[in-house]
Design a protein around this motif. Structure first.
Motif, PDB file in Angstrom:
ATOM      1  N   SER A   1       0.807  -1.223   0.000  1.00  0.00           N
ATOM      2  CA  SER A   1       0.000   0.000   0.000  1.00  0.00           C
ATOM      3  C   SER A   1       0.843   1.277   0.000  1.00  0.00           C
ATOM      4  CB  SER A   1      -0.966   0.019   1.189  1.00  0.00           C
ATOM      5  OG  SER A   1      -0.289   0.220   2.414  1.00  0.00           O
TER       6      SER A   1
ATOM      7  N   ALA B   1      -5.989   2.726  -1.420  1.00  0.00           N
ATOM      8  CA  ALA B   1      -6.222   1.819  -0.296  1.00  0.00           C
ATOM      9  C   ALA B   1      -6.876   0.526  -0.761  1.00  0.00           C
ATOM     10  CB  ALA B   1      -7.109   2.503   0.745  1.00  0.00           C
TER      11      ALA B   1
ATOM     12  N   GLN C   1     -10.130  -3.236   4.592  1.00  0.00           N
ATOM     13  CA  GLN C   1      -9.720  -3.785   5.891  1.00  0.00           C
ATOM     14  C   GLN C   1      -9.855  -5.302   5.911  1.00  0.00           C
ATOM     15  OE1 GLN C   1     -12.038  -1.869   8.951  1.00  0.00           O
ATOM     16  NE2 GLN C   1     -11.255   0.157   8.457  1.00  0.00           N
TER      17      GLN C   1
ATOM     18  N   ASP D   1      -6.958  -7.226   4.452  1.00  0.00           N
ATOM     19  CA  ASP D   1      -5.671  -7.111   5.147  1.00  0.00           C
ATOM     20  C   ASP D   1      -5.925  -7.023   6.650  1.00  0.00           C
ATOM     21  OD1 ASP D   1      -3.077  -6.488   5.986  1.00  0.00           O
ATOM     22  OD2 ASP D   1      -3.038  -4.512   5.036  1.00  0.00           O
TER      23      ASP D   1
ATOM     24  N   HIS E   1      -3.280  -5.668   8.900  1.00  0.00           N
ATOM     25  CA  HIS E   1      -2.820  -4.327   8.524  1.00  0.00           C
ATOM     26  C   HIS E   1      -1.318  -4.306   8.232  1.00  0.00           C
ATOM     27  CE1 HIS E   1      -3.123  -0.209   7.662  1.00  0.00           C
ATOM     28  NE2 HIS E   1      -3.033   0.307   8.868  1.00  0.00           N
TER      29      HIS E   1
ATOM     30  N   ARG F   1      -6.645   1.727   5.486  1.00  0.00           N
ATOM     31  CA  ARG F   1      -7.470   0.792   4.722  1.00  0.00           C
ATOM     32  C   ARG F   1      -8.893   1.326   4.620  1.00  0.00           C
ATOM     33  NH1 ARG F   1      -6.840  -3.977   8.653  1.00  0.00           N
ATOM     34  NH2 ARG F   1      -7.014  -2.177  10.007  1.00  0.00           N
TER      35      ARG F   1
END
Length: 182
Positions: A46, A68, A71, A74, A77, A150
């Motif tokens: 990212s 982005a 969520q 990923d 994160h 995200r």
């Protein structure tokens, strides 16, 4: 007799761009414009400018942006997309071909609807997967944290660049997102 030098050949598109061009051709009936496409390379981290606009006739990239992923794609994160989903409530990114739709003013300001054209993203409208600007997408976040934030599955770019992105990738064009194996 001496022959003139051959014209330089354009570099072959990357496998992801080739896949996006094939999607453009297979969805030609849905597209009002085929001269520009947006390609999101979700194999990249990212922190990379992984949303690229291509001039199809010229065969070259014209701009690249931070974007982005969801969520739900990923959960740790890490900055890397781990999985795709087309399930409502997954907060994940979807892969495939999207028709760039109407613009509107929403929660994040100027935004653009996306219509999923493939089985992997055909719930994009129902899931409210759109392009919009967001404060959690910024080079300053990359500098401070090594990654950007995200989304809930939307294609979020830097807030101050959303107008530019929408102008360069207008209604009726193709946005293609995927992650190809290395």
């Amino acid at each position: 007799m001496e022959l003139p030098p051959a014209a330089p050949r354009a570099a072959a598109p990357s496998p992801l761009v080739a896949k996006a061009l094939a999607a453009r051709d297979s969805h030609a009936g849905a597209l009002a414009r085929r001269d520009v496409i947006g390609v999101v390379d979700f194999a990249a981290h990212s922190a990379a400018a992984r949303f690229t606009l291509y001039n199809v006739a010229g065969g070259k990239a014209t701009a690249s942006y931070l974007v982005a992923h969801g969520q739900g794609s990923d959960p740790a994160h890490s900055g890397f997309l781990a999985k795709f989903s087309n399930v409502e409530g997954s907060n994940a990114s979807s892969r495939g071909a999207f028709l760039v739709g109407d613009s509107y003013i929403g929660k994040y300001g100027r935004s653009r609807r996306l219509v999923g054209l493939d089985p992997d993203n055909d719930l994009a409208m129902q899931r409210a997967i759109v392009m919009h600007g967001a404060d959690y997408v910024a080079p300053e976040l990359v500098a401070a944290h090594g990654k950007i934030g995200r989304s809930y599955g939307c294609f979020s770019v830097e807030r101050h660049l959303i107008g530019e992105v929408m102008d360069r990738l207008p209604k009726g064009t193709l946005l293609f997102a995927d992650r190809l194996a290395a």
